[in-house]
Design a protein around this motif. Structure first.
Motif, PDB file in Angstrom:
ATOM      1  N   LEU A   1       0.813  -1.216   0.000  1.00  0.00           N
ATOM      2  CA  LEU A   1       0.000   0.000   0.000  1.00  0.00           C
ATOM      3  C   LEU A   1       0.845   1.264   0.000  1.00  0.00           C
ATOM      4  O   LEU A   1       0.536   2.234  -0.700  1.00  0.00           O
ATOM      5  N   HIS A   2       1.918   1.268   0.778  1.00  0.00           N
ATOM      6  CA  HIS A   2       2.745   2.466   0.937  1.00  0.00           C
ATOM      7  C   HIS A   2       3.744   2.642  -0.199  1.00  0.00           C
ATOM      8  O   HIS A   2       4.466   3.642  -0.243  1.00  0.00           O
ATOM      9  N   ASN A   3       3.798   1.689  -1.105  1.00  0.00           N
ATOM     10  CA  ASN A   3       4.784   1.738  -2.184  1.00  0.00           C
ATOM     11  C   ASN A   3       4.152   1.662  -3.567  1.00  0.00           C
ATOM     12  O   ASN A   3       4.856   1.480  -4.567  1.00  0.00           O
ATOM     13  N   VAL A   4       2.843   1.822  -3.611  1.00  0.00           N
ATOM     14  CA  VAL A   4       2.126   1.863  -4.884  1.00  0.00           C
ATOM     15  C   VAL A   4       1.540   3.256  -5.063  1.00  0.00           C
ATOM     16  O   VAL A   4       0.919   3.799  -4.150  1.00  0.00           O
ATOM     17  N   GLN A   5       1.734   3.840  -6.230  1.00  0.00           N
ATOM     18  CA  GLN A   5       1.257   5.202  -6.482  1.00  0.00           C
ATOM     19  C   GLN A   5       0.106   5.246  -7.478  1.00  0.00           C
ATOM     20  O   GLN A   5      -0.615   6.231  -7.539  1.00  0.00           O
ATOM     21  N   GLY A   6      -0.080   4.191  -8.248  1.00  0.00           N
ATOM     22  CA  GLY A   6      -1.170   4.195  -9.212  1.00  0.00           C
ATOM     23  C   GLY A   6      -1.578   2.795  -9.614  1.00  0.00           C
ATOM     24  O   GLY A   6      -0.768   1.866  -9.589  1.00  0.00           O
ATOM     25  N   LEU A   7      -2.840   2.649  -9.983  1.00  0.00           N
ATOM     26  CA  LEU A   7      -3.370   1.370 -10.451  1.00  0.00           C
ATOM     27  C   LEU A   7      -4.294   1.587 -11.633  1.00  0.00           C
ATOM     28  O   LEU A   7      -4.973   2.613 -11.725  1.00  0.00           O
ATOM     29  N   LYS A   8      -4.311   0.617 -12.529  1.00  0.00           N
ATOM     30  CA  LYS A   8      -5.363   0.514 -13.525  1.00  0.00           C
ATOM     31  C   LYS A   8      -6.071  -0.801 -13.249  1.00  0.00           C
ATOM     32  O   LYS A   8      -5.436  -1.856 -13.176  1.00  0.00           O
ATOM     33  N   VAL A   9      -7.378  -0.719 -13.082  1.00  0.00           N
ATOM     34  CA  VAL A   9      -8.156  -1.903 -12.745  1.00  0.00           C
ATOM     35  C   VAL A   9      -9.389  -1.977 -13.639  1.00  0.00           C
ATOM     36  O   VAL A   9      -9.860  -0.963 -14.166  1.00  0.00           O
ATOM     37  N   LEU A  10      -9.898  -3.194 -13.779  1.00  0.00           N
ATOM     38  CA  LEU A  10     -11.122  -3.427 -14.539  1.00  0.00           C
ATOM     39  C   LEU A  10     -12.218  -3.915 -13.605  1.00  0.00           C
ATOM     40  O   LEU A  10     -12.001  -4.829 -12.803  1.00  0.00           O
ATOM     41  N   THR A  11     -13.394  -3.323 -13.709  1.00  0.00           N
ATOM     42  CA  THR A  11     -14.531  -3.794 -12.941  1.00  0.00           C
ATOM     43  C   THR A  11     -15.112  -5.034 -13.616  1.00  0.00           C
ATOM     44  O   THR A  11     -14.726  -5.399 -14.733  1.00  0.00           O
ATOM     45  N   ILE A  12     -16.076  -5.668 -12.985  1.00  0.00           N
ATOM     46  CA  ILE A  12     -16.690  -6.866 -13.541  1.00  0.00           C
ATOM     47  C   ILE A  12     -17.412  -6.569 -14.854  1.00  0.00           C
ATOM     48  O   ILE A  12     -17.584  -7.460 -15.692  1.00  0.00           O
ATOM     49  N   THR A  13     -17.786  -5.319 -15.062  1.00  0.00           N
ATOM     50  CA  THR A  13     -18.451  -4.950 -16.319  1.00  0.00           C
ATOM     51  C   THR A  13     -17.451  -4.572 -17.407  1.00  0.00           C
ATOM     52  O   THR A  13     -17.849  -4.200 -18.510  1.00  0.00           O
ATOM     53  N   GLY A  14     -16.164  -4.653 -17.088  1.00  0.00           N
ATOM     54  CA  GLY A  14     -15.135  -4.334 -18.067  1.00  0.00           C
ATOM     55  C   GLY A  14     -14.741  -2.874 -18.108  1.00  0.00           C
ATOM     56  O   GLY A  14     -13.953  -2.455 -18.969  1.00  0.00           O
ATOM     57  N   GLU A  15     -15.248  -2.069 -17.189  1.00  0.00           N
ATOM     58  CA  GLU A  15     -14.900  -0.647 -17.158  1.00  0.00           C
ATOM     59  C   GLU A  15     -13.480  -0.471 -16.610  1.00  0.00           C
ATOM     60  O   GLU A  15     -13.125  -1.050 -15.590  1.00  0.00           O
ATOM     61  N   LEU A  16     -12.681   0.341 -17.296  1.00  0.00           N
ATOM     62  CA  LEU A  16     -11.302   0.607 -16.874  1.00  0.00           C
ATOM     63  C   LEU A  16     -11.270   1.811 -15.949  1.00  0.00           C
ATOM     64  O   LEU A  16     -11.721   2.903 -16.315  1.00  0.00           O
ATOM     65  N   LEU A  17     -10.727   1.619 -14.751  1.00  0.00           N
ATOM     66  CA  LEU A  17     -10.579   2.704 -13.785  1.00  0.00           C
ATOM     67  C   LEU A  17      -9.105   2.983 -13.565  1.00  0.00           C
ATOM     68  O   LEU A  17      -8.295   2.058 -13.445  1.00  0.00           O
ATOM     69  N   GLU A  18      -8.741   4.266 -13.531  1.00  0.00           N
ATOM     70  CA  GLU A  18      -7.371   4.666 -13.210  1.00  0.00           C
ATOM     71  C   GLU A  18      -7.382   5.336 -11.846  1.00  0.00           C
ATOM     72  O   GLU A  18      -8.053   6.349 -11.639  1.00  0.00           O
ATOM     73  N   LEU A  19      -6.651   4.765 -10.918  1.00  0.00           N
ATOM     74  CA  LEU A  19      -6.603   5.264  -9.551  1.00  0.00           C
ATOM     75  C   LEU A  19      -5.186   5.724  -9.234  1.00  0.00           C
ATOM     76  O   LEU A  19      -4.234   4.983  -9.459  1.00  0.00           O
ATOM     77  N   GLY A  20      -5.052   6.941  -8.688  1.00  0.00           N
ATOM     78  CA  GLY A  20      -3.707   7.477  -8.448  1.00  0.00           C
ATOM     79  C   GLY A  20      -3.025   7.778  -9.768  1.00  0.00           C
ATOM     80  O   GLY A  20      -3.663   8.049 -10.772  1.00  0.00           O
ATOM     81  N   GLY A  21      -1.695   7.730  -9.751  1.00  0.00           N
ATOM     82  CA  GLY A  21      -0.961   8.011 -10.986  1.00  0.00           C
ATOM     83  C   GLY A  21       0.405   8.599 -10.720  1.00  0.00           C
ATOM     84  O   GLY A  21       1.122   8.143  -9.829  1.00  0.00           O
ATOM     85  N   ASP A  22       0.742   9.645 -11.460  1.00  0.00           N
ATOM     86  CA  ASP A  22       2.079  10.219 -11.373  1.00  0.00           C
ATOM     87  C   ASP A  22       2.257  11.179 -10.198  1.00  0.00           C
ATOM     88  O   ASP A  22       3.381  11.553  -9.870  1.00  0.00           O
ATOM     89  N   VAL A  23       1.159  11.605  -9.600  1.00  0.00           N
ATOM     90  CA  VAL A  23       1.254  12.552  -8.486  1.00  0.00           C
ATOM     91  C   VAL A  23       1.021  11.817  -7.170  1.00  0.00           C
ATOM     92  O   VAL A  23       0.465  10.721  -7.140  1.00  0.00           O
ATOM     93  N   LEU A  24       1.431  12.443  -6.074  1.00  0.00           N
ATOM     94  CA  LEU A  24       1.388  11.770  -4.780  1.00  0.00           C
ATOM     95  C   LEU A  24      -0.006  11.678  -4.183  1.00  0.00           C
ATOM     96  O   LEU A  24      -0.266  10.825  -3.353  1.00  0.00           O
ATOM     97  N   ASP A  25      -0.916  12.562  -4.602  1.00  0.00           N
ATOM     98  CA  ASP A  25      -2.243  12.553  -4.005  1.00  0.00           C
ATOM     99  C   ASP A  25      -3.251  13.050  -5.030  1.00  0.00           C
ATOM    100  O   ASP A  25      -2.903  13.696  -6.017  1.00  0.00           O
TER     101      ASP A  25
END
Length: 493
Positions: A170-194
């Motif tokens: 948790l403390h060493n991850v800054q961004g995620l790309k995930v897919l929901t069960i419906t196939g929707e792509l979500l981008e969480l976090g990224g290049d910035v700290l918050d």
């Protein structure tokens, strides 16, 4: 579970044809022989063949698989390397097992911002290997880091021997790309700290595949410390070793790693890798210090003094990399080493306050004698994350059930002394009953509400991590009263 109880359901013909058209050659496995390697994760006492295994190679293929499963109301269990120890990747007879094993690319290394974008199938250790020439490393290092994948690390919020100072996944991850069960792509976090809004990035870490499927991870890279030293200290009792753990932290020292092994684990590791551990010691502490040359020198002097005052019978200081790696090799190999002592072992995972280490270890020893089952203790002493390894023989009638009962008592004890039922292995199916001891109906209802917000039909990894209220009632939720545990046998704690 016998094979007669684990035969999978038949894959619907229409779904099978759609998957065959979508996936690359050998990307869909349906034959019993092909499914067999996926019947369990590292918790091999529970096994189940899936209806089919999908091996996609692109994010677009994963999206289409999820959309198809959503349309046909087919459960999906995502899997990384299968090194998990809580049954989190256990397949379902009526479900698809979605393997991310082919997502092995490191997509980008950003030296200036100390970031790396990787696919979920990249091995944990491979990240540090890829950036070593840049003087950087990725901090979380589970014992299985040579094999475990970063996607699985995020799903379980894994730690490792260096999590005391550098934190969990948790403390060493800054961004995620995930897919929901419906196939929707979500981008969480990224290049910035918050970023504004709810911290959904933190929510995904440790979500055990219940909320979304991870398809990309942006991790933080750290500069290698200028100086590193490791101290190994042997003690004639686990109580003395446990006491000095608290003393080190109380003196303002935050080691990179602070690990403890008891005598059975020491002997097993030494017999396996021959690193020079003192096999006559009742307990062994490994303390790694890193930082500037002056900082490490000062802390080294202080820790050595604390070890001496605590009654250490032997102290070894490793200042060069070869010796450090040698001392850590035994700890890293402890789990397979203990596996040589018994036909089977059950690896527990719970976390307690540091100052309760001695109390909990004493009680585990008492129960070990009562149950007639040996226990090797190997754990992250600095943050109180315990890993009791219960030795048993599954071929002996009743031994597995006895082992599970013993393990359940250990987890309940962790909660009773102010801790939690897991530190880094996750809940999976292993700790569902233990979750009933830790959380009440209102808290579980909130967890189920979050699950429903992401996955209304409950198709992603169903039956894992969060127990139903009915299960807790059947388990005996009378253990929980107004959020407090009440166990007559544990009142003395």
């Amino acid at each position: 579970m016998s094979d007669s109880l684990t035969l999978p359901d038949c894959l619907p013909a229409a779904l099978k044809n759609s998957l065959l058209a979508l996936l690359p050659k050998q990307g869909l496995l349906t034959e019993i022989e092909e499914l067999r390697p996926y019947e369990c994760d590292g918790l091999s006492v529970y096994r189940q063949l899936p209806m089919a295994v999908c091996l996609p190679e692109t994010v677009a293929q994963v999206q289409q698989i999820l959309r198809l499963c959503y349309r046909y109301a087919i459960p999906v269990v995502a899997r990384g390397a299968g090194t998990g120890l809580s049954g989190g990747a256990l397949p379902l007879a009526n479900g698809i097992l979605l393997s991310l094993a082919r997502f092995t690319r490191i997509l980008e290394i950003d030296k200036e911002n100390r970031l790396a974008r990787v696919e979920p199938g990249v091995r944990n250790l491979a990240i540090s290997e890829a950036v070593a020439d840049l003087g950087l490393f990725y901090a979380p290092d589970p014992s299985s880091q040579i094999a475990c994948t970063i996607g699985g690390n995020v799903a379980e919020n894994s730690g490792g021997v260096h999590c005391l100072k550098y934190g969990l996944t948790l403390h060493n991850v800054q961004g995620l790309k995930v897919l929901t069960i419906t196939g929707e792509l979500l981008e969480l976090g990224g290049d910035v700290l918050d970023s504004p809004g709810y911290d959904l990035l933190a929510l995904m870490c440790g979500s055990e595949g219940l909320l979304a499927v991870i398809v990309e991870v942006t991790v933080r890279l750290l500069p290698k410390p200028k100086e590193v030293s490791v101290l190994m200290a042997a003690f004639e009792s686990t109580e003395k070793a446990a006491a000095v753990v608290t003393d080190i932290i109380a003196n303002g020292i935050l080691p990179a790693g602070l690990e403890m092994m008891d005598q059975l684990a020491i002997q097993a590791a030494e017999d396996f890798v021959h690193v020079g551990y003192p096999t006559s010691a009742a307990a062994l502490l490994l303390c790694e210090l890193d930082g500037s040359i002056a900082e490490v020198a000062s802390e080294l002097e202080c820790v050595e003094k604390l070890f001496f005052e605590a009654g250490a019978t032997d102290i070894v200081i490793a200042r060069d990399d070869r010796m450090r790696q040698r001392l850590w090799a035994g700890r890293k190999a402890a789990f397979p080493a203990v596996g040589r002592l018994s036909a089977d072992y059950y690896c527990m995972d719970g976390t307690i306050p540091r100052h309760r280490l001695s109390t909990v270890l004493k009680q585990i020893k008492v129960w070990s004698e009562e149950y007639g089952l040996r226990v090797a203790n190997v754990f992250h002493a600095g943050d109180g994350n315990l890993h009791p390894l219960i030795l048993y023989d599954a071929n002996q009638p009743g031994e597995l059930a006895k082992t599970e009962a013993f393990g359940q008592k250990i987890l309940e004890l962790c909660v009773a002394v102010g801790g939690t039922v897991t530190g880094e292995h996750g809940v999976g199916i292993e700790k569902l009953d233990a979750m009933c001891s830790q959380f009440g109906a209102d808290e579980l209802a909130v967890y189920h509400g979050i699950k429903k917000a992401f996955d209304e039909q409950g198709l992603l990894n169903p039956g894992k991590a969060i127990p139903t209220l009915q299960r807790c009632a059947e388990f005996g939720a009378m253990h929980v009263h107004d959020g407090e545990l009440s166990f007559p046998e544990l009142e003395r704690f």
